[in-house]
Design an enzyme around this catalytic site. Structure first.
Site, mmCIF file in Angstrom:
data_model
loop_
_atom_site.group_PDB
_atom_site.id
_atom_site.type_symbol
_atom_site.label_atom_id
_atom_site.label_comp_id
_atom_site.label_asym_id
_atom_site.label_seq_id
_atom_site.Cartn_x
_atom_site.Cartn_y
_atom_site.Cartn_z
ATOM 1 N N TRP A 1 65.897 106.065 34.261
ATOM 2 C CA TRP A 1 64.959 105.727 33.180
ATOM 3 C C TRP A 1 63.573 106.275 33.515
ATOM 4 O O TRP A 1 62.822 106.708 32.644
ATOM 5 C CB TRP A 1 64.869 104.209 32.966
ATOM 6 N N TRP B 1 56.362 100.733 26.804
ATOM 7 C CA TRP B 1 55.633 100.032 25.735
ATOM 8 C C TRP B 1 56.105 100.524 24.370
ATOM 9 O O TRP B 1 56.253 99.739 23.430
ATOM 10 C CB TRP B 1 54.118 100.190 25.906
ATOM 11 N N ASN C 1 60.947 93.282 35.595
ATOM 12 C CA ASN C 1 61.236 94.081 34.396
ATOM 13 C C ASN C 1 61.636 93.232 33.188
ATOM 14 O O ASN C 1 61.179 93.470 32.075
ATOM 15 C CB ASN C 1 62.336 95.098 34.707
ATOM 16 N N GLU D 1 68.864 103.004 36.511
ATOM 17 C CA GLU D 1 67.490 102.542 36.256
ATOM 18 C C GLU D 1 66.494 103.587 36.758
ATOM 19 O O GLU D 1 65.490 103.852 36.104
ATOM 20 C CB GLU D 1 67.221 101.208 36.968
ATOM 21 N N TRP E 1 48.711 96.270 12.439
ATOM 22 C CA TRP E 1 48.302 95.438 13.574
ATOM 23 C C TRP E 1 47.166 94.520 13.157
ATOM 24 O O TRP E 1 46.412 94.836 12.233
ATOM 25 C CB TRP E 1 47.833 96.312 14.750
ATOM 26 N N TRP F 1 50.227 97.925 20.704
ATOM 27 C CA TRP F 1 50.886 98.115 22.006
ATOM 28 C C TRP F 1 49.984 98.860 22.983
ATOM 29 O O TRP F 1 50.075 98.655 24.206
ATOM 30 C CB TRP F 1 52.237 98.836 21.850
HETATM 31 P P1 FAD Z 1 64.305 98.375 40.183
HETATM 32 O O1 FAD Z 1 65.021 97.519 39.208
HETATM 33 O O2 FAD Z 1 64.648 98.243 41.596
HETATM 34 O O3 FAD Z 1 64.524 99.873 39.702
HETATM 35 C C1 FAD Z 1 64.407 100.987 40.606
HETATM 36 C C2 FAD Z 1 63.402 101.994 40.088
HETATM 37 O O4 FAD Z 1 63.834 102.540 38.856
HETATM 38 C C3 FAD Z 1 62.037 101.396 39.819
HETATM 39 O O5 FAD Z 1 61.286 101.299 40.997
HETATM 40 C C4 FAD Z 1 61.455 102.387 38.807
HETATM 41 O O6 FAD Z 1 60.927 103.521 39.452
HETATM 42 C C5 FAD Z 1 62.693 102.810 38.020
HETATM 43 N N1 FAD Z 1 62.829 102.012 36.798
HETATM 44 C C6 FAD Z 1 63.502 100.837 36.645
HETATM 45 N N2 FAD Z 1 63.454 100.427 35.351
HETATM 46 C C7 FAD Z 1 62.727 101.364 34.691
HETATM 47 C C8 FAD Z 1 62.331 101.518 33.331
HETATM 48 N N3 FAD Z 1 62.665 100.638 32.366
HETATM 49 N N4 FAD Z 1 61.571 102.584 33.009
HETATM 50 C C9 FAD Z 1 61.205 103.508 33.920
HETATM 51 N N5 FAD Z 1 61.578 103.412 35.224
HETATM 52 C C10 FAD Z 1 62.324 102.370 35.597
HETATM 53 N N6 FAD Z 1 57.678 101.008 35.661
HETATM 54 C C11 FAD Z 1 56.798 101.679 36.414
HETATM 55 O O7 FAD Z 1 57.169 102.233 37.455
HETATM 56 N N7 FAD Z 1 55.493 101.777 36.042
HETATM 57 C C12 FAD Z 1 55.014 101.187 34.904
HETATM 58 O O8 FAD Z 1 53.824 101.309 34.604
HETATM 59 C C13 FAD Z 1 55.919 100.439 34.114
HETATM 60 N N8 FAD Z 1 55.501 99.807 32.989
HETATM 61 C C14 FAD Z 1 56.401 99.084 32.236
HETATM 62 C C15 FAD Z 1 55.969 98.460 31.060
HETATM 63 C C16 FAD Z 1 56.854 97.720 30.277
HETATM 64 C C17 FAD Z 1 56.373 97.067 29.002
HETATM 65 C C18 FAD Z 1 58.203 97.608 30.682
HETATM 66 C C19 FAD Z 1 59.182 96.838 29.849
HETATM 67 C C20 FAD Z 1 58.647 98.242 31.831
HETATM 68 C C21 FAD Z 1 57.765 98.994 32.611
HETATM 69 N N9 FAD Z 1 58.196 99.652 33.797
HETATM 70 C C22 FAD Z 1 57.288 100.377 34.532
HETATM 71 C C23 FAD Z 1 59.621 99.726 34.141
HETATM 72 C C24 FAD Z 1 60.159 98.630 35.069
HETATM 73 O O9 FAD Z 1 59.771 97.364 34.604
HETATM 74 C C25 FAD Z 1 59.684 98.800 36.506
HETATM 75 O O10 FAD Z 1 59.922 100.118 36.947
HETATM 76 C C26 FAD Z 1 60.435 97.846 37.437
HETATM 77 O O11 FAD Z 1 60.245 96.516 37.031
HETATM 78 C C27 FAD Z 1 59.928 98.025 38.853
HETATM 79 O O12 FAD Z 1 60.522 97.124 39.721
HETATM 80 P P2 FAD Z 1 61.588 97.599 40.817
HETATM 81 O O13 FAD Z 1 61.014 98.714 41.603
HETATM 82 O O14 FAD Z 1 62.007 96.378 41.553
HETATM 83 O O15 FAD Z 1 62.744 98.148 39.896
#
Ligand code: FAD
Length: 476
Positions: A276, A380, A339, A273, A304, A357
């Protein structure tokens, strides 16, 4: 012997002392630490600014403990940084590299301003594992698909060890004219309501808290991540996203913290993750249009149906779909959303409501403490089916089934949509389908205590698929 020339350490999104290569490069000699709030180059969203305020306070304290001060400025960095370098006689400005188009343009301008009188801007790798130019697919192009990208990074093995924080710093006195933290006005300002009132109980910005959270998560919950990560009603994820966004932690520190506890399936999944995020930075660097333009060009003609009423209902958590509303209210109240629910609410906005979006991305950037141009834009586009390696557009999340599957006991919806708390599980994710007696027993009056659904799921799904078909047939 002549005294060494001082250097300027320009903090941006690397608000930490440990594993900070810019600080490390400067720490051997006299230095001045500076942060410039440059709203003209890029205005961070409201929740981001709340975090920034507290993180700067923590950084200033940590620097002070090592004998240095954090000089704060408000203005255009392209003018302020060269002027400050000149004022203290710094030969170089050390900073962590940024990847957003606005930051790249600004760094070019700052470098030019410095070069004009023989100084230089030195950029260090501080917020990614690997510079985006260094990683190329087999065809020699940037990666456009996540899985081979992640595989390539994993195949490179352990990153170099993290650099420890300096013990002492040899600080240079800043010239007069700095701003106070309060003068940066990063917190909600009257007369706007204090939308961040709940944040202090939920979040502790700053490097020390980030390190402690990382150590705990890597040791404990990470092992269970595979099971817990998709359930929004429990604390199954790390909540380290704002710390990574602001650089209170480096991805390298994260990698080593996890690796230190072995490579079980939960920790591997978590590391993937984190990759990502790395992939989002890779994409933003190679496709700077990511925040505004669909990467799949055909989506520029998507039909849209912009509608302020629909957008406002979604923003306020009043769509009539409990899992969507719970997510949007969590976002507003906590500055963060799980997420799984980000995917559900995002899909609902672009597919059920046919709103662009970019509108959803803008709202997230303003309300998320982790609002991040790279990750937000990439996700997005993923949700909307118009980015690289996206979920296909025709895969429309069903908000009822998603709620029933991932919030089966209703803990998440009941917390954020308390007006539905007394509904039995069977009807919680589709209150409109509940018999009148059940609604009455739970104190729910649809259209009064909780909204009727904004759109009907089956009809909205069909409309979204028709819009997509029209796009593919070139009839949009
Ligand atoms: P954990 O599940 O603990 O993951 C660890 C770290 O991995 C996160 O802190 C983050 O840095 C990274 N990560 C995890 N999933 C993703 C992902 N899909 N994409 C990129 N990095 C990821 N994340 C942001 O940091 N900033 C945003 O502005 C953001 N906008 C989002 C918008 C949408 C529509 C969606 C679907 C996801 C978005 N995310 C964003 C990704 C993800 O939802 C968050 O990083 C995550 O929920 C953060 O919670 P956590 O630290 O507990 O994640």
């Amino acid at each position: 012997m002549t005294a060494a020339a001082p250097s300027l350490v320009w903090f941006r999104q690397d608000l930490r002392l440990a594993d900070n290569p810019a600080l490390h490069a400067a720490a051997g000699g006299p230095m001045l630490a500076v942060y410039v709030l440059d709203d003209a180059a890029y205005r961070y969203g409201g929740a981001n600014r709340w975090w920034l305020h507290h993180s700067l306070a923590a950084l200033a304290q940590a620097l002070e403990a090592r004998g240095a001060r954090l000089h704060l400025l408000r203005g255009e960095a392209a003018t302020e940084i060269p002027a400050l370098a000149r004022a203290i006689g710094a030969q170089s400005v050390q900073a962590g590299r940024l990847y957003a188009p606005w930051a790249r343009a600004r760094d070019e301008a700052v470098a030019k301003g410095l070069q004009a009188d023989g100084r230089e801007l030195v950029l260090h790798t501080a917020s990614v594992l690997l510079e985006p130019e260094r990683l190329r697919s087999g065809q020699g192009r940037p990666y456009a698909v996540y899985t081979p990208f992640a595989r390539a990074i994993m195949a490179m093995g352990e990153p170099p060890p993290a650099i420890p924080a300096p013990d002492r710093l040899d600080a240079v006195e800043p010239p007069p004219g700095g701003a106070s933290l309060a003068a940066l006005a990063l917190l909600p300002q009257a007369p706007e309501p204090d939308w961040a009132a709940a944040f202090p109980a939920l979040w502790t910005p700053g490097e020390a808290a980030a390190q402690a959270r990382l150590a705990d998560f890597a040791a404990e919950e990470a092992g269970d991540y595979g099971r817990g990560r998709d359930i929004p009603g429990i604390d199954g994820t790390s909540r380290l996203s704002p710390c990574l966004h602001w650089g209170e932690l480096s991805p390298r520190q994260v990698w080593h913290a996890v690796a230190g506890h072995g490579r079980d399936a939960g920790r591997q999944t978590w590391l993937k993750e984190v990759l990502w995020r790395e992939f989002s930075y890779h994409t933003l660097w190679h496709r700077p249009e990511l925040p505004d333009q669909p990467l799949r060009a055909e989506f520029a003609a998507f039909p849209w149906q912009p509608d302020d009423r629909m957008l406002a209902a979604w923003q306020r958590g009043r769509t009539g779909y409990p899992i969507v509303d719970a997510g949007m209210r969590q976002l507003w109240q906590h500055g963060w959303m799980h997420n799984r629910v980000r995917m559900i609410t995002g899909s609902f906005l672009v597919k059920h409501l046919l709103q662009p979006w970019q509108q959803g991305a803008a709202w997230f950037l303003d309300t998320l403490v982790d609002g991040d141009l790279a990750s937000n834009s990439q996700n997005w586009q993923w949700v909307s089916g118009c980015g690289v390696d996206s979920a296909p557009y025709f895969r429309v999340f069903n908000p009822i089934l998603q709620g029933q599957k991932f919030d089966a006991d209703g803990a998440y919806v009941r917390h954020f949509v308390p007006e539905l708390a007394k509904l039995p599980d069977k009807w919680l994710h589709q209150p409109w389908a509940a018999p009148e007696t059940v609604l009455r027993g739970a104190g729910v009056v649809l259209g009064k205590t909780y909204p009727q659904p904004l759109v009907e799921h089956g009809g909205a799904r069909a409309r979204a698929l028709a819009a997509f078909a029209a796009l593919r047939g070139g009839r949009a």
